[in-house]
Write an enzyme that holds these catalytic residues in place. Structure first.
Site, PDB file in Angstrom:
ATOM      1  N   ARG A 110       0.428  25.723  -6.432  1.00  0.00           N
ATOM      2  CA  ARG A 110      -0.065  24.918  -7.559  1.00  0.00           C
ATOM      3  C   ARG A 110       1.050  24.306  -8.400  1.00  0.00           C
ATOM      4  O   ARG A 110       0.862  24.031  -9.588  1.00  0.00           O
ATOM      5  CB  ARG A 110      -1.004  25.731  -8.456  1.00  0.00           C
ATOM      6  CG  ARG A 110      -2.218  26.253  -7.703  1.00  0.00           C
ATOM      7  CD  ARG A 110      -3.318  26.699  -8.665  1.00  0.00           C
ATOM      8  NE  ARG A 110      -4.397  27.311  -7.915  1.00  0.00           N
ATOM      9  CZ  ARG A 110      -4.498  28.612  -7.685  1.00  0.00           C
ATOM     10  NH1 ARG A 110      -3.603  29.439  -8.171  1.00  0.00           N
ATOM     11  NH2 ARG A 110      -5.502  29.082  -6.992  1.00  0.00           N
ATOM     12  N   LYS A 137       4.272   8.971  -8.357  1.00  0.00           N
ATOM     13  CA  LYS A 137       3.171   8.859  -7.397  1.00  0.00           C
ATOM     14  C   LYS A 137       3.600   9.556  -6.109  1.00  0.00           C
ATOM     15  O   LYS A 137       4.605   9.198  -5.506  1.00  0.00           O
ATOM     16  CB  LYS A 137       2.860   7.405  -7.103  1.00  0.00           C
ATOM     17  CG  LYS A 137       2.001   6.742  -8.149  1.00  0.00           C
ATOM     18  CD  LYS A 137       1.417   5.448  -7.602  1.00  0.00           C
ATOM     19  CE  LYS A 137       0.549   4.755  -8.618  1.00  0.00           C
ATOM     20  NZ  LYS A 137      -0.018   3.512  -8.070  1.00  0.00           N
ATOM     21  N   GLU A 149      10.301  -5.047  -3.221  1.00  0.00           N
ATOM     22  CA  GLU A 149       9.903  -4.460  -4.519  1.00  0.00           C
ATOM     23  C   GLU A 149      10.769  -5.016  -5.651  1.00  0.00           C
ATOM     24  O   GLU A 149      10.300  -5.176  -6.790  1.00  0.00           O
ATOM     25  CB  GLU A 149      10.009  -2.925  -4.470  1.00  0.00           C
ATOM     26  CG  GLU A 149       9.155  -2.258  -3.397  1.00  0.00           C
ATOM     27  CD  GLU A 149       7.648  -2.259  -3.692  1.00  0.00           C
ATOM     28  OE1 GLU A 149       7.252  -2.541  -4.838  1.00  0.00           O
ATOM     29  OE2 GLU A 149       6.879  -1.987  -2.745  1.00  0.00           O
ATOM     30  N   LYS A 206      10.511  -0.621 -13.853  1.00  0.00           N
ATOM     31  CA  LYS A 206       9.449   0.289 -13.408  1.00  0.00           C
ATOM     32  C   LYS A 206       9.275   1.442 -14.391  1.00  0.00           C
ATOM     33  O   LYS A 206       8.144   1.824 -14.711  1.00  0.00           O
ATOM     34  CB  LYS A 206       9.739   0.817 -12.001  1.00  0.00           C
ATOM     35  CG  LYS A 206       8.626   1.756 -11.552  1.00  0.00           C
ATOM     36  CD  LYS A 206       8.423   1.883 -10.089  1.00  0.00           C
ATOM     37  CE  LYS A 206       7.176   2.736  -9.843  1.00  0.00           C
ATOM     38  NZ  LYS A 206       7.030   3.139  -8.448  1.00  0.00           N
ATOM     39  N   GLU A 220      -1.878   5.256 -14.509  1.00  0.00           N
ATOM     40  CA  GLU A 220      -2.471   4.018 -14.040  1.00  0.00           C
ATOM     41  C   GLU A 220      -3.894   3.823 -14.524  1.00  0.00           C
ATOM     42  O   GLU A 220      -4.807   3.576 -13.735  1.00  0.00           O
ATOM     43  CB  GLU A 220      -2.410   3.951 -12.494  1.00  0.00           C
ATOM     44  CG  GLU A 220      -2.634   2.548 -11.986  1.00  0.00           C
ATOM     45  CD  GLU A 220      -2.340   2.408 -10.488  1.00  0.00           C
ATOM     46  OE1 GLU A 220      -1.383   3.021 -10.010  1.00  0.00           O
ATOM     47  OE2 GLU A 220      -3.082   1.668  -9.837  1.00  0.00           O
ATOM     48  N   ARG A 254      -0.158  -0.051 -15.626  1.00  0.00           N
ATOM     49  CA  ARG A 254       0.641   0.337 -14.468  1.00  0.00           C
ATOM     50  C   ARG A 254       0.191  -0.369 -13.195  1.00  0.00           C
ATOM     51  O   ARG A 254       0.968  -0.549 -12.260  1.00  0.00           O
ATOM     52  CB  ARG A 254       0.598   1.862 -14.275  1.00  0.00           C
ATOM     53  CG  ARG A 254       1.444   2.314 -13.101  1.00  0.00           C
ATOM     54  CD  ARG A 254       1.686   3.812 -13.064  1.00  0.00           C
ATOM     55  NE  ARG A 254       2.431   4.154 -11.857  1.00  0.00           N
ATOM     56  CZ  ARG A 254       3.012   5.310 -11.644  1.00  0.00           C
ATOM     57  NH1 ARG A 254       2.938   6.251 -12.544  1.00  0.00           N
ATOM     58  NH2 ARG A 254       3.669   5.536 -10.528  1.00  0.00           N
ATOM     59  N   ASN A 312       1.230  -2.904  -8.600  1.00  0.00           N
ATOM     60  CA  ASN A 312       0.584  -3.081  -7.295  1.00  0.00           C
ATOM     61  C   ASN A 312       0.525  -4.543  -6.874  1.00  0.00           C
ATOM     62  O   ASN A 312      -0.156  -4.882  -5.901  1.00  0.00           O
ATOM     63  CB  ASN A 312      -0.833  -2.491  -7.334  1.00  0.00           C
ATOM     64  CG  ASN A 312      -0.813  -0.982  -7.389  1.00  0.00           C
ATOM     65  OD1 ASN A 312      -0.007  -0.343  -6.721  1.00  0.00           O
ATOM     66  ND2 ASN A 312      -1.674  -0.406  -8.204  1.00  0.00           N
ATOM     67  N   HIS A 331       0.270  -5.487  -3.295  1.00  0.00           N
ATOM     68  CA  HIS A 331      -0.014  -4.252  -2.557  1.00  0.00           C
ATOM     69  C   HIS A 331      -1.449  -4.158  -2.061  1.00  0.00           C
ATOM     70  O   HIS A 331      -1.717  -3.460  -1.090  1.00  0.00           O
ATOM     71  CB  HIS A 331       0.316  -3.033  -3.420  1.00  0.00           C
ATOM     72  CG  HIS A 331       1.785  -2.751  -3.500  1.00  0.00           C
ATOM     73  ND1 HIS A 331       2.698  -3.657  -3.998  1.00  0.00           N
ATOM     74  CD2 HIS A 331       2.521  -1.667  -3.124  1.00  0.00           C
ATOM     75  CE1 HIS A 331       3.916  -3.139  -3.948  1.00  0.00           C
ATOM     76  NE2 HIS A 331       3.830  -1.936  -3.413  1.00  0.00           N
ATOM     77  N   HIS A 368      -1.570  -3.330   1.619  1.00  0.00           N
ATOM     78  CA  HIS A 368      -2.190  -2.132   2.207  1.00  0.00           C
ATOM     79  C   HIS A 368      -3.158  -2.518   3.323  1.00  0.00           C
ATOM     80  O   HIS A 368      -3.252  -1.831   4.336  1.00  0.00           O
ATOM     81  CB  HIS A 368      -2.917  -1.328   1.129  1.00  0.00           C
ATOM     82  CG  HIS A 368      -1.991  -0.618   0.196  1.00  0.00           C
ATOM     83  ND1 HIS A 368      -2.403  -0.087  -0.997  1.00  0.00           N
ATOM     84  CD2 HIS A 368      -0.666  -0.357   0.276  1.00  0.00           C
ATOM     85  CE1 HIS A 368      -1.372   0.468  -1.613  1.00  0.00           C
ATOM     86  NE2 HIS A 368      -0.306   0.308  -0.865  1.00  0.00           N
ATOM     87  N   HIS A 374       6.463  -0.811   5.005  1.00  0.00           N
ATOM     88  CA  HIS A 374       5.690  -1.025   3.769  1.00  0.00           C
ATOM     89  C   HIS A 374       6.203  -2.265   3.031  1.00  0.00           C
ATOM     90  O   HIS A 374       5.411  -3.127   2.608  1.00  0.00           O
ATOM     91  CB  HIS A 374       5.803   0.216   2.877  1.00  0.00           C
ATOM     92  CG  HIS A 374       5.183   0.054   1.529  1.00  0.00           C
ATOM     93  ND1 HIS A 374       3.838  -0.100   1.341  1.00  0.00           N
ATOM     94  CD2 HIS A 374       5.743  -0.008   0.286  1.00  0.00           C
ATOM     95  CE1 HIS A 374       3.580  -0.231   0.050  1.00  0.00           C
ATOM     96  NE2 HIS A 374       4.717  -0.178  -0.612  1.00  0.00           N
TER      97      HIS A 374
END
Lengths: 364, 364
Positions: free
Chosen positions: B124, B146, B188, B230, B240, B244, B248, B251, B255, B268
């Site tokens: 955890r 992330k 990026e 960033k 987000e 935020r 993306n 993206h 994706h 990517h």
């Protein structure tokens, strides 16, 4: 309907306790609906609970305009693994659930732990609601935000601290609970008295016949008091950096019992029952607990219908399983001990007192 | 050594940027060691990076008394799945790592995302350190917390927001980076200019030849500025809930490209390059972006060595893949658009402008 607040700052939430909550549309509107903000609600449950309680909940949610995605898993601790967690993700993605979905855990501790962990990880976190239907999950796993799954090398090794939006405890669900599972829940209730409240321990001991006979007033009292004790401990130490570890009383031994026998052979609460006896024996050997108190504890655990004799796995097997226990620090194995009934202490133990305690598991 | 702070309250951390950090024992003592409190340190890396940079790091950590557990995964986006995440847990449990272990991610974005997610879930939550070795991971995935893995039905669907203790960026590691991966990182960097800083976009455009020739001053400048942009966005909206999402940009389409072609076919950053062109085309069709700006953007992306033409998967395949995209709310598909260069806006789009944009992917 009674309520207990779990105070965790921005992650605070309310636990609602009452008989018949799941059939009470006013209660559902007040307690459940505010946590279902999106159009979709996924209900995760198992093959035992679904025939009993799924249908009225689905009907209610559909009547208020929600699209319900039911995800039904097989029932048992042995399914608390990645493969079955994956089924929750599959169900959510196949039904195009976005980040606005709410997950509802409808079932016992396994369903609650898996659903909470799925909610913590799905798209990096979506809201979830706990509706625990066993005594154990009502007094234990529904409070505190520990979620997770088992790994072949250890119980609850993979997981997250993740708090629900709200918890709904319908005490009427205990009427369909097998006696063995009721006893398993009593293990955690006994634990709450032992670590924090000697009067509560005595009350539970004296009320055991009524509790096992499902007297609803007695059950409502223990659920409320146990939830209060656990909520207070969790509020003081959400991520278990110190005090919260006292809730693991009986669990270091208990986890070794579960791992050694194979998860699912004994119920978690049964392993905790026998594990509390070992922890009490260890406390007695270290001169923290009198023999009279030790015998009181064993008698109460037995009166709850729980095993008091741990299985003979072999001393080395116990040590190996406890070495990977998550409460093991870099120095020795950390145990929760009793400094008298109602007072817990955390201490690393090895050597003869531990070996002597484990020797009591070698019945021939 | 330069530093950038990521301000996230109790989860704040420092990013150290410098050439040769991994060989510099003073720098490691100052920047890395305070985050390795326990006896054990697990380094997660891959088969490409391990021969280049693992050994000096292991030597340093062993010299200061740590027990090092190396966990070496195969290299590539296609291994960013549960099976390989499980290998990290296996390695930690087989080596009896307790909650006091520190995980170090040594590699690109896949290693960083997987190691961060493993650290978030192992018992955890245990501490972790990012040592990104690709340009993309240095300017992007090492900032913001992330973490996660892919699901057969969607990229990064399972994960957590989980911040590292510290990030170490050694720009010397870029000398061994293949040109194709350098270009993927530039995607990026271009994005950061487009969404937040038109002067930076122009500077990157004009400095493209030096960047692609690995000029170390130029690289240090873009890494620092991209990390600053960033970090500022993440600090304003860690989880987000709003702003935020502008990170993306490119993206949502990207994706869909990755999912449609199969993860790992394009890098990517390559998918983001072609995805940014689609997002710019959509912005132009909605009259937010001039044709001149659109052409500037396409030229800069091409100059970075990135694809500007998205693959022809079929319009319906794009729509299907974007329907499960995690930025999809309950109402329509949410896109990040450009309201001129340097200004991002978030808007749900469907209908003809989207279909027209996707039609540009149908090259015959």
């Amino acid at each position: 309907m009674q309520t207990v607040m779990v105070n965790l700052g921005e992650r605070s939430y309310t636990i609602h306790i009452g008989s018949g909550l799941l059939q009470n549309h006013n209660a559902l509107q007040q307690a459940l609906l505010p946590s279902c903000a999106g159009k979709k609600v996924a209900i995760v449950t198992n093959t035992t609970v679904a025939p009993l309680y799924l249908s009225p909940l689905v009907s209610y949610l559909e009547a208020v305009g929600k699209t319900v995605v039911p995800i039904i898993l097989p029932d048992g601790e042995s399914y608390k693994d990645w493969g079955h967690l994956q089924r929750i993700f599959d169900g959510l993605l196949e039904n195009h659930c976005s980040r606005q979905v709410t997950l509802i855990a409808l079932g016992g501790g396994v369903i609650g732990d898996m659903t909470g962990f799925a909610a913590a990880c799905y798209m990096r976190g979506v809201p979830f609601v706990q509706i625990p239907t066993t005594l154990l999950s009502q007094v234990d796993s529904s409070v505190g935000g520990k979620t997770g799954i088992n790994h072949p090398l250890g119980k609850n090794m993979i997981g997250a601290f993740y708090q629900p939006q709200v918890v709904l405890i319908d005490t009427a669900t205990l009427k369909t609970l097998p006696a063995r599972e009721l006893s398993a829940g009593l293990a955690e209730i006994i634990k709450h008295g032992l670590i924090a409240d000697p009067e509560y321990f005595n009350w539970v001991t004296n009320t055991m016949p009524q509790l096992r006979a499902l007297d609803s007033d007695a059950l409502a009292t223990v659920i409320r008091r146990s939830v209060e004790i656990k909520a207070a401990v969790v509020a003081a130490d959400e991520r278990e950096s110190g005090l919260r570890a006292i809730l693991n009383f009986g669990h270091t031994f208990g986890h070794a019992i579960e791992a050694g026998m194979g998860y699912g052979t004994w119920l978690h609460g049964e392993a905790v029952g026998a594990g509390m006896v070992l922890a009490a024996v260890l406390s007695h050997r270290l001169n923290y607990l009198s023999e009279e108190n030790l015998n009181q504890i064993i008698n109460t655990i037995a009166a709850a219908g729980l095993p008091t004799q741990a299985p003979s796995l072999g001393v080395q097997a116990y040590l190996d399983h406890m070495a990977v226990d998550k409460k093991a620090g870099d120095h020795g194995i950390q145990f929760i001990l009793l400094d008298g009934i109602g007072r817990a202490k955390i201490q690393a133990v090895d050597g003869q007192p531990l070996l002597d305690t484990l020797a009591t598991t070698n019945k021939q």
